[in-house]
Write a protein that holds these residues in place. Structure first.
Motif, PDB file in Angstrom:
ATOM      1  N   GLY A  13      18.994  67.680  90.718  1.00  0.00           N
ATOM      2  CA  GLY A  13      17.822  66.827  90.630  1.00  0.00           C
ATOM      3  C   GLY A  13      17.795  65.935  89.402  1.00  0.00           C
ATOM      4  N   THR A  14      16.890  64.937  89.437  1.00  0.00           N
ATOM      5  CA  THR A  14      16.795  63.937  88.368  1.00  0.00           C
ATOM      6  C   THR A  14      15.336  63.691  88.000  1.00  0.00           C
ATOM      7  N   PHE A  15      15.082  63.619  86.701  1.00  0.00           N
ATOM      8  CA  PHE A  15      13.765  63.277  86.165  1.00  0.00           C
ATOM      9  C   PHE A  15      13.828  61.857  85.612  1.00  0.00           C
ATOM     10  N   LEU A  16      12.968  60.970  86.132  1.00  0.00           N
ATOM     11  CA  LEU A  16      12.889  59.595  85.662  1.00  0.00           C
ATOM     12  C   LEU A  16      11.611  59.424  84.843  1.00  0.00           C
ATOM     13  N   TYR A  17      11.782  59.023  83.607  1.00  0.00           N
ATOM     14  CA  TYR A  17      10.645  58.791  82.723  1.00  0.00           C
ATOM     15  C   TYR A  17      10.714  57.346  82.260  1.00  0.00           C
ATOM     16  N   ILE A  18       9.678  56.565  82.574  1.00  0.00           N
ATOM     17  CA  ILE A  18       9.663  55.121  82.308  1.00  0.00           C
ATOM     18  C   ILE A  18       8.537  54.838  81.321  1.00  0.00           C
ATOM     19  N   THR A  19       8.867  54.178  80.206  1.00  0.00           N
ATOM     20  CA  THR A  19       7.913  54.030  79.121  1.00  0.00           C
ATOM     21  C   THR A  19       8.324  52.900  78.190  1.00  0.00           C
ATOM     22  N   PHE A  20       7.379  52.455  77.376  1.00  0.00           N
ATOM     23  CA  PHE A  20       7.710  51.544  76.280  1.00  0.00           C
ATOM     24  C   PHE A  20       8.230  52.316  75.073  1.00  0.00           C
ATOM     25  N   GLY A  21       8.100  53.640  75.092  1.00  0.00           N
ATOM     26  CA  GLY A  21       8.493  54.468  73.956  1.00  0.00           C
ATOM     27  C   GLY A  21       9.976  54.369  73.650  1.00  0.00           C
ATOM     28  N   GLN A  22      10.320  54.040  72.436  1.00  0.00           N
ATOM     29  CA  GLN A  22      11.710  53.842  72.040  1.00  0.00           C
ATOM     30  C   GLN A  22      12.444  55.172  71.909  1.00  0.00           C
ATOM     31  N   PRO A  23      13.772  55.158  72.092  1.00  0.00           N
ATOM     32  CA  PRO A  23      14.547  56.400  72.100  1.00  0.00           C
ATOM     33  C   PRO A  23      14.380  57.276  70.869  1.00  0.00           C
ATOM     34  N   HIS A  24      14.269  56.674  69.674  1.00  0.00           N
ATOM     35  CA  HIS A  24      14.163  57.527  68.494  1.00  0.00           C
ATOM     36  C   HIS A  24      12.825  58.255  68.430  1.00  0.00           C
ATOM     37  N   PHE A  25      11.847  57.860  69.274  1.00  0.00           N
ATOM     38  CA  PHE A  25      10.591  58.593  69.356  1.00  0.00           C
ATOM     39  C   PHE A  25      10.520  59.532  70.556  1.00  0.00           C
ATOM     40  N   ARG A  26      11.286  59.244  71.598  1.00  0.00           N
ATOM     41  CA  ARG A  26      11.161  59.999  72.844  1.00  0.00           C
ATOM     42  C   ARG A  26      12.284  61.017  73.086  1.00  0.00           C
TER      43      ARG A  26
END
Length: 209
Positions: free
Chosen positions: A162-175
């Motif tokens: 399975g796959t979890f898709l998380y879509i956000t404006f949050g930048q990688p160093h925060f997420r």
């Protein structure tokens, strides 16, 4: 659309119940991106239209509706606001009878282990839980606990591939910290930077053998 007095309210059930109660039953709102904006990526990541899809924090977004119209007919929607779940169930019950709507908290999913192929969080659930933090660099323990609990529960209900898709404006160093670590062992994270002048991100967390 009633706005909260401060951003922390976005992370409370009371705010959302109140907001949806004040909105017309046919109101819809998509957080920053619609299905049309993301369709090319979604279709590549979910080529099988029979995949069982869990939509986290569905709200009154048209995202599930638009996916259903494109042919994804096995979608289960959850939100911890009973108000919006009843509204959406009434709105789609006759037109899209195969679509499910459940009042549920992402931190304590009531689904069985390994029961979904895909889970999607599009800019609402995890992001809302982060509004209680006054610093993206140093979030409080409760925020870390809530966000990692979401990821842990999602991975529990996803099937082995399975796959979890998380879509956000949050930048990688925060997420990244919420998506990687002991709570997400046996996974591989891919990060897609999307958009042109204003970037947003699609985090693709795959379960691997």
């Amino acid at each position: 659309m009633p706005l909260p007095q401060n951003n922390k309210e976005y992370g409370t059930k009371e705010y959302w119940d109140s907001r949806y109660s004040q909105e017309a039953p046919d109101t819809s709102f998509d957080w920053f991106k619609s299905y049309a904006d993301l369709a090319t990526h979604i279709r590549l990541l979910i080529p099988d239209k029979t995949a069982r899809i869990l939509m986290l924090g569905c709200g009154n977004s048209k995202f599930s509706e638009d996916m259903w119209e494109y042919g994804y007919r096995n979608i289960v929607n959850i939100d911890y606001s009973a108000v919006v779940i009843e509204q959406m169930r009434a709105r789609h019950g006759e037109l899209r009878p195969d679509m499910e709507w459940h009042e549920m908290d992402v931190r304590a999913l009531s689904f069985e282990n390994a029961s979904f192929d895909i889970a999607i969080d599009k800019g609402r659930t995890m992001d809302a839980m982060m509004t209680s933090s006054t610093s993206v660099w140093d979030p409080p323990e409760d925020t870390i606990k809530d966000c990692t609990a979401e990821v842990s529960e999602v991975l529990r209900v996803l099937r082995p591939s399975g796959t979890f898709l998380y879509i956000t404006f949050g930048q990688p160093h925060f997420r990244r910290r919420f998506l990687t670590g002991p709570h997400s062992s046996g996974t591989r994270l891919e990060i897609k930077e999307l958009g042109e002048s204003f970037h947003y991100y699609m985090y693709v967390l795959r379960k691997v053998a």
